[in-house]
Design an enzyme around this catalytic site. Sequence first.
Site, PDB file in Angstrom:
ATOM      1  N   GLY A   1       0.806  -1.221   0.000  1.00 54.98           N
ATOM      2  CA  GLY A   1       0.000   0.000   0.000  1.00 54.98           C
ATOM      3  C   GLY A   1       0.831   1.259   0.000  1.00 54.98           C
TER       4      GLY A   1
ATOM      5  N   GLN B   1       7.593  -9.543   7.929  1.00 62.44           N
ATOM      6  CA  GLN B   1       8.828  -9.042   7.334  1.00 62.44           C
ATOM      7  C   GLN B   1       9.393  -7.831   8.078  1.00 62.44           C
ATOM      8  OE1 GLN B   1       6.740  -8.322   3.461  1.00 62.44           O
ATOM      9  NE2 GLN B   1       8.116  -6.571   3.298  1.00 62.44           N
TER      10      GLN B   1
ATOM     11  N   GLN C   1      15.340  -8.374  -2.838  1.00 68.20           N
ATOM     12  CA  GLN C   1      14.023  -9.023  -2.722  1.00 68.20           C
ATOM     13  C   GLN C   1      13.670  -9.702  -4.043  1.00 68.20           C
ATOM     14  OE1 GLN C   1      10.352  -7.291  -0.835  1.00 68.20           O
ATOM     15  NE2 GLN C   1       9.835  -6.727  -2.924  1.00 68.20           N
TER      16      GLN C   1
ATOM     17  N   GLY D   1       5.874   4.394  -8.484  1.00 70.46           N
ATOM     18  CA  GLY D   1       6.588   3.125  -8.664  1.00 70.46           C
ATOM     19  C   GLY D   1       5.595   1.972  -8.783  1.00 70.46           C
ATOM     20  N   HIS D   2       4.619   1.951  -7.849  1.00 71.52           N
ATOM     21  CA  HIS D   2       3.607   0.888  -7.910  1.00 71.52           C
ATOM     22  C   HIS D   2       2.768   1.022  -9.184  1.00 71.52           C
ATOM     23  CE1 HIS D   2       4.104   1.351  -3.409  1.00 71.52           C
ATOM     24  NE2 HIS D   2       4.341   0.086  -3.572  1.00 71.52           N
TER      25      HIS D   2
ATOM     26  N   SER E   1       7.687   4.195  -0.452  1.00 71.55           N
ATOM     27  CA  SER E   1       6.638   4.573   0.500  1.00 71.55           C
ATOM     28  C   SER E   1       7.261   5.194   1.739  1.00 71.55           C
ATOM     29  CB  SER E   1       5.814   3.346   0.894  1.00 71.55           C
ATOM     30  OG  SER E   1       5.288   2.745  -0.257  1.00 71.55           O
ATOM     31  N   ARG E   2       8.503   4.845   2.032  1.00 68.59           N
ATOM     32  CA  ARG E   2       9.151   5.371   3.246  1.00 68.59           C
ATOM     33  C   ARG E   2       9.696   6.791   3.060  1.00 68.59           C
ATOM     34  NH1 ARG E   2      10.684  -0.409   4.229  1.00 68.59           N
ATOM     35  NH2 ARG E   2       9.696  -0.942   6.197  1.00 68.59           N
TER      36      ARG E   2
END
Length: 273
Positions: A28, A58, A150, A33-34, A183-184
């Site tokens: 979310g 995680q 990842q 980017g998403h 998101s961060r």
Amino acid sequence: MKIIYDPLELQEYLKNRSETIGFVPTMGALHEGHISLIKKAREQNELVVVSIFVNPTQFLKGEDLDSYPSKNEADTKICKLANVDVLFFPTKEGMYLNDEVSLLAPKVRGYVLEGATRPGHFNGVLTVVIKLLNIVRPTRAYFGKKDAQQLNLIMLMVKHLFMHVEIIPVDTVRDSDGLAKSSRNVYLSPEERVEALKISKSLHEASKLVSRRELNSRQIEEKMREVLAPLEVAYVAILNREFERIDEIQIGNTVILVEAVVGRTRLLDNIWV
Ligand code: PAF
């Protein structure tokens, strides 16, 4: 757009569909980017499924699980506008039982780089990703190159566990000043945001050196660390696409990665050369 909360309901809904399914798993707080992952999925598949789930397994103790940005209403609008067919919003209880089978990341590749600063993080990522892939059973699943480790581990999981899904890596999207979308980034104060630009600048410096055919990894890393100073650098790593350290850049087969802490925020970035 159909919104589904229950994993079993989603499984039932997608069962026996003949269309190709493109799947974009997210936590979310959707950004460009998403959206680029969703666009790629839309181009390549008949049905697009997006999941939004802040996966607790995680996050390590003391990390930002409780404060992780949550924007469900805005995210739903974004998905509608991006022509998503199914939005999956599972709950923690729907996804996890108290005592259950889980997956372990490889002992070496899962515990270097980000895995060294966040030991166990990738166990949680792989466990939730395999659950999500088993629920959706997509033809293709889309992951950003920004989270290169990842992505690498998910590709290994798919290979090692003989899974039937194509993993599609998607290029990093950046703000106009070069900062990779994350998101961060919302955690950064205006001053920290300026400091954070050192990360993409260090990668830009690396790519300039490579274009001048200065290919020695140690020298490139030194120059990058000069640009990054005085940020707290978790790692600068120059790896081939198999994620092994290399002494010399191999053009077309190299990833240059950085993780640095800005204020209290860990930021990752990389370039593929
Ligand atoms: O990259 C992310 O947003 C997450 O790690 C993922 C892949 C959705 C798993 O929770």
